[in-house]
Design an enzyme around this catalytic site. Structure first.
Site, PDB file in Angstrom:
ATOM      1  N   GLU A  14       0.489   4.145   0.760  1.00 33.28           N
ATOM      2  CA  GLU A  14      -0.152   5.202   1.540  1.00 33.28           C
ATOM      3  C   GLU A  14       0.894   5.944   2.349  1.00 33.28           C
ATOM      4  O   GLU A  14       1.661   5.318   3.086  1.00 33.28           O
ATOM      5  CB  GLU A  14      -1.164   4.605   2.523  1.00 33.28           C
ATOM      6  CG  GLU A  14      -2.456   4.159   1.911  1.00 33.28           C
ATOM      7  CD  GLU A  14      -3.366   3.572   2.991  1.00 33.28           C
ATOM      8  OE1 GLU A  14      -4.019   4.358   3.707  1.00 33.28           O
ATOM      9  OE2 GLU A  14      -3.408   2.342   3.127  1.00 33.28           O
ATOM     10  N   ARG A  43      -0.436   2.050  13.038  1.00 34.34           N
ATOM     11  CA  ARG A  43      -0.983   0.794  12.503  1.00 34.34           C
ATOM     12  C   ARG A  43      -0.912   0.656  10.991  1.00 34.34           C
ATOM     13  O   ARG A  43      -1.543  -0.235  10.429  1.00 34.34           O
ATOM     14  CB  ARG A  43      -2.418   0.609  12.971  1.00 34.34           C
ATOM     15  CG  ARG A  43      -3.386   1.652  12.454  1.00 34.34           C
ATOM     16  CD  ARG A  43      -4.803   1.247  12.806  1.00 34.34           C
ATOM     17  NE  ARG A  43      -5.774   2.220  12.361  1.00 34.34           N
ATOM     18  CZ  ARG A  43      -7.086   2.034  12.445  1.00 34.34           C
ATOM     19  NH1 ARG A  43      -7.565   0.933  12.951  1.00 34.34           N
ATOM     20  NH2 ARG A  43      -7.914   2.963  12.015  1.00 34.34           N
ATOM     21  N   HIS A  44      -0.177   1.519  10.337  1.00 32.18           N
ATOM     22  CA  HIS A  44      -0.042   1.404   8.885  1.00 32.18           C
ATOM     23  C   HIS A  44       1.377   1.012   8.495  1.00 32.18           C
ATOM     24  O   HIS A  44       2.343   1.583   8.984  1.00 32.18           O
ATOM     25  CB  HIS A  44      -0.396   2.726   8.195  1.00 32.18           C
ATOM     26  CG  HIS A  44      -1.868   2.980   8.127  1.00 32.18           C
ATOM     27  ND1 HIS A  44      -2.548   3.655   9.121  1.00 32.18           N
ATOM     28  CD2 HIS A  44      -2.791   2.622   7.206  1.00 32.18           C
ATOM     29  CE1 HIS A  44      -3.839   3.712   8.802  1.00 32.18           C
ATOM     30  NE2 HIS A  44      -4.015   3.090   7.646  1.00 32.18           N
ATOM     31  N   ARG A  68       0.844  -1.194   0.000  1.00 33.42           N
ATOM     32  CA  ARG A  68       0.000   0.000   0.000  1.00 33.42           C
ATOM     33  C   ARG A  68       0.881   1.246   0.000  1.00 33.42           C
ATOM     34  O   ARG A  68       1.605   1.489   0.974  1.00 33.42           O
ATOM     35  CB  ARG A  68      -0.898   0.022   1.254  1.00 33.42           C
ATOM     36  CG  ARG A  68      -1.786  -1.203   1.423  1.00 33.42           C
ATOM     37  CD  ARG A  68      -3.076  -1.120   0.624  1.00 33.42           C
ATOM     38  NE  ARG A  68      -3.721  -2.430   0.532  1.00 33.42           N
ATOM     39  CZ  ARG A  68      -4.642  -2.888   1.396  1.00 33.42           C
ATOM     40  NH1 ARG A  68      -5.053  -2.117   2.372  1.00 33.42           N
ATOM     41  NH2 ARG A  68      -5.158  -4.100   1.254  1.00 33.42           N
ATOM     42  N   GLU A 115      -9.709  -2.317  13.350  1.00 33.24           N
ATOM     43  CA  GLU A 115     -10.094  -3.220  12.263  1.00 33.24           C
ATOM     44  C   GLU A 115      -8.946  -4.153  11.926  1.00 33.24           C
ATOM     45  O   GLU A 115      -7.820  -3.721  11.732  1.00 33.24           O
ATOM     46  CB  GLU A 115     -10.476  -2.365  11.046  1.00 33.24           C
ATOM     47  CG  GLU A 115     -10.899  -3.151   9.826  1.00 33.24           C
ATOM     48  CD  GLU A 115      -9.794  -3.245   8.789  1.00 33.24           C
ATOM     49  OE1 GLU A 115      -9.510  -4.374   8.332  1.00 33.24           O
ATOM     50  OE2 GLU A 115      -9.208  -2.207   8.447  1.00 33.24           O
ATOM     51  N   ARG A 164      -1.377  -6.772  12.424  1.00 34.58           N
ATOM     52  CA  ARG A 164      -2.397  -6.178  13.298  1.00 34.58           C
ATOM     53  C   ARG A 164      -2.968  -7.199  14.276  1.00 34.58           C
ATOM     54  O   ARG A 164      -3.189  -6.898  15.446  1.00 34.58           O
ATOM     55  CB  ARG A 164      -3.542  -5.589  12.463  1.00 34.58           C
ATOM     56  CG  ARG A 164      -3.176  -4.287  11.808  1.00 34.58           C
ATOM     57  CD  ARG A 164      -4.417  -3.577  11.292  1.00 34.58           C
ATOM     58  NE  ARG A 164      -4.035  -2.381  10.551  1.00 34.58           N
ATOM     59  CZ  ARG A 164      -4.882  -1.558   9.964  1.00 34.58           C
ATOM     60  NH1 ARG A 164      -6.190  -1.806  10.014  1.00 34.58           N
ATOM     61  NH2 ARG A 164      -4.465  -0.504   9.316  1.00 34.58           N
ATOM     62  N   SER A 200     -11.308  -7.064   6.732  1.00 34.94           N
ATOM     63  CA  SER A 200     -12.326  -6.420   5.937  1.00 34.94           C
ATOM     64  C   SER A 200     -12.762  -7.426   4.880  1.00 34.94           C
ATOM     65  O   SER A 200     -11.913  -8.099   4.285  1.00 34.94           O
ATOM     66  CB  SER A 200     -11.731  -5.169   5.282  1.00 34.94           C
ATOM     67  OG  SER A 200     -12.762  -4.333   4.838  1.00 34.94           O
TER      68      SER A 200
END
Lengths: 542, 542
Positions: free
Chosen positions: B316, B322-323, B314, B465, B516, B468
């Site tokens: 991002e 948490r990323h 990712r 989370e 996670r 998903s």
């Protein structure tokens, strides 16, 4: 947001006969114009289903009463309207002991043949199949026959019926003892009438006689979703999963810990060539050509015995039967006490455990694959045959091949050696130890006793390399010296070199190519047959 | 090719006492100039070992006779000269029942304290440690003491000695019942005297009192190879490996097949944003943001139930606790018969099996981690608590938070909801079903009964989370319509859309973030604590 469709359409329920009948009654009450409105609301439903036509609705509009109404038709798109704990029978369990039993099955329409008042069709699920019979009679209308005949091959269908023992085996199906006398047939998900690849063509051996269509590799890979449905592919990838399971379970039993290593790295791990570049925010990064440096760091980090299964990337423009640009590496690394042969012994036991495990638990899968792609059974010795490089050189020269003492094996010599070993030792699997130092990566430990050789090894299956490994240099000064000898800029791999400055046990390991192991165990001719969605210089899709 | 080094140096053999004595005798015979020549030949040996000094050689040069000669020193670099099947005792097995036994151990010098004629040092292996005692006496020379005191922390050493039961427990060690009265000590791999990170500092809780050094996260990650040696990290990554094992074994028992999906893809799989670009020979490619499209193709290819564990990427630019830009996805996909809750039930059982499995097999690992990072035990219900999105909205509003009916949960609301659920239901784990359609990817199946909602779900651990998932659209027309609603160019994902044109069973699935799950199960505060070599926008090394 565009909104979902057709919430007003009365749900035809595929799973409960009573509910279905009730729905049917309600439908009968509806006037034609209401039906038209419903059709309009269903416009968002798949065009393939629309074009196939709503046979049940058509039937009720025809002049002839349909005795089978509510027993067939296209299901609306499943949007999880109802939770039904109805039981379907797995096709693989349908056998003569169930004679007379009523069952529901779900599967694909594999083939169908309708003529006059009787139709035969085969429902396939994975590598199992059963023949179904439909005959016009008191409970089966001509409209139902027409609908069944209109279902396109590869559609997913629900079929209800009564199992009947047959007098002579149904040769075309896996379930040869029974056939299903159909009472209901519903299309769950329609396939387009024209398929880009016929499963029957994908199922044929590569060297099929000219009179029958054999799908070529590129067509099969272009339409991999259809190709994967063949019994062979269902078996190949189940066997491949079993290779992974055996790899893990065998190593876990020997106290190995599973780890995960990064694929995006800051510098090319093995020398700069053949590496894919990644745009990483505002800088550049690379895709790891192996997890090796990270496995070693895990050893320096005291994990002692580690394995990892993950993607490995090689930007080699090699269009051969055994090269992929992305493949799955089964990697391990292990600290040893006195000698790297402790690791070689572990690797040798590992492969024997994998081969024995496959032969024990996958006999049916192997024979399924052999039907399409015949191959000699895989032979191996216990303990594993172990040769040293100079012996291989001797064997090759005796056979008339040219092979330098300190040259790596060429692909033809590798294959020739495999044949020579097989003829002499009756094994398709062997270890070649003590490779020339010049043929190995910079981090390979030199052999202290024999200048020019190294503490490194390859493993071979059917004459092709499937594992490469070595004792690694765990001393930072020697590592830098060797790297510089290869012209590698050690400044770019400082964190790798550093990890040996804080104490590191002697260690060795290896990397295994999963697709190669599966290919060669099964005697297949192309690595694309054992990669679910292969990647090569010319293929990035699907 | 630069050639290997020091093949002429007499090998000091660390593993067999008799052999060692013989080597020592031979060494004594050698004249000083021969020794010098040997030193010169060994110049390629690690500089750290050289700088630490060859204590044994020094001792023989001193005027005082050394009664301990041949019982200590630096081992030459292990190049696998000898294969010795000598047995070392694992430190974790050293206990009072072995009182009086002679043993060899290998481990790291964790701490040492030498004063006058007695020294104490602790040898650590993974999360186990034992105290060793060395006292000058008839068999232990002052030179040997001097050597032992000179060994740098974190060096790998072999120690021989006699185990003695102790009167009061050795509080600082895992093996509290015994200490090892040392008779030999050999340095196998020396650490540099100055370490960039002390293991003792890395072992301290994050909130340690100001008087003690606590290593910060960046220093620990920069020196991950040292950091990984702490008992906590040894435990964290063993527990993480167990999560993977439980995931696989639970699913395999439910007939799931393990697959591997490509990471290099031709088009951004989930809409174009946050994707890393790869130079692929002369064209461009991307790194897969999830294996989801390929899992689905495996379903369309008749595998019915599949899982895969692999790297997920990712791009991002999120610098949060948490990323990660690269993490491990535990993904599964499953065909269902009538309702996606069949899949939800499977996922629910899966997590319960993982949590129960961890509590059963990893109790010691969990308590090890808790010593450094205290956390409340993880609580869960059986069967898993399941809420629907509107209920979550209601709970949040009742607690005074702003939450739109069709808005995704913000991070603060997600956490608040976790606290509300915990207070009301006494669980750290729950499922939230029926997310707003607008908050989910284009391939999510809309809920036919409730406009604006979808057949999709998230799973939460301690209010964050970790999974998903959704029922996916398996109809090509609806899929294209939904994709276009998101402004996605479906021409670029034609092979994905096409795979639903040839019949596909209804299916659902989910993707789990491994790091996670581990972080939240253990109650840790940062995902970098559960990634072996984490990758974020600012970290690409080690």
């Amino acid at each position: 947001m565009s909104e979902p469709v057709a919430v007003e359409v009365p749900a035809a329920d595929n799973s409960d006969k009573a509910a279905k009948k009730a729905a049917e009654k309600a439908a009968k009450k509806a006037a034609k114009k209401e039906k038209k409105a419903a059709h309009k609301a269903a416009a968002g439903a798949p065009s393939t289903e629309n074009s196939a036509g709503d046979a049940a609705a058509d039937a009720s509009e025809s002049s002839e009463a349909d005795v089978s109404q509510g027993l067939y038709g296209n299901m609306p798109l499943n949007r999880s309207e109802n939770f039904l704990s109805k039981s379907y029978s797995p096709i693989k369990l349908l056998e003569s002991s169930l004679d007379g039993k009523s069952v529901w099955i779900r599967g694909r329409l594999h083939t169908s043949r309708f003529k006059g008042k009787t139709g035969f069709f085969v429902i396939r699920h994975q590598h199992y199949s059963v023949q179904c019979v439909l005959s016009v009679g008191s409970a089966v209308s001509r409209q139902m026959m027409k609908f069944a005949a209109s279902v396109s091959k590869e559609s997913i269908v629900d079929v209800a019926g009564v199992l009947r023992k047959v007098d002579s085996p149904v040769a075309a199906c896996s379930q040869q003892e029974v056939e299903l006398h159909t009472t209901e047939i519903w299309c769950v998900s329609a396939a387009e009438p024209r398929l880009p690849l016929q499963v029957e063509d994908a199922m044929r051996p590569d060297q099929q006689q000219a009179s029958l269509a054999t799908a070529g590799q590129e067509i099969k890979l272009d339409n991999r979703v259809i190709d994967l449905r063949t019994p062979t592919n269902q078996a190949v990838f189940r066997l491949e999963a079993e290779v992974c399971r055996l790899f893990r379970d065998t190593l876990a039993a020997e106290s190995f810990v599973e780890i995960h290593t990064p694929k995006i790295i800051s510098a090319a791990s093995e020398g700069g060539a053949n590496v894919f570049e990644v745009t990483y925010f505002k800088s550049k990064a690379y895709l790891a050509q192996s997890p090796q440096l990270y496995k070693q760091m895990a050893i320096a980090g005291d994990f002692d015995r580690v394995f990892t299964i993950g993607s490995v990337f090689r930007a080699e423009d090699s269009n051969t039967h055994r090269h992929l640009t992305e493949f799955i590496g089964l990697d391990l690394e292990m600290a040893f006490l006195s000698h790297y042969h402790e690791v070689l012994d572990t690797l040798s036991r590992l492969f024997v455990a994998i081969f024995k495990g496959l032969q024990a638990s996958c006999a049916d899968l192997i024979s399924t694959v052999c039907k399409q792609y015949p191959a000699e059974p895989f032979e191996f010795l216990e303990p594993t045959l172990r040769l040293e490089f100079p012996e291989a050189v001797r064997m090759l020269r005796e056979a008339g091949a040219e092979q330098g003492d300190f040259d790596d094996l060429s692909t033809p010599n590798e294959k020739l050696l495999g044949r020579l070993v097989k003829a002499k030792y009756k094994t398709d699997f062997y270890i070649l130890d003590k490779f020339p130092l010049a043929a190995r990566p910079f981090y390979t430990m030199p052999d202290p006793a024999r200048p020019g050789y190294s503490n490194s090894y390859d493993f071979f299956m059917r004459g092709e390399e499937i594992l490469s490994g070595a004792q690694r240099i765990h001393d930072p000064a020697l590592l830098v010296e060797r790297a510089q000898g290869f012209g590698i800029d050690t400044a770019k791999m400082q964190s790798y070199v550093d990890c040996f400055k804080y104490g590191c046990p002697p260690h060795a390991g290896g990397g295994i190519g999963l697709e190669r192991v599966t290919m060669l165990f099964l005697g297949l001719d192309n690595i694309r047959k054992t990669s679910l969605f292969p990647r090569d210089p010319k293929r990035l899709t699907p």
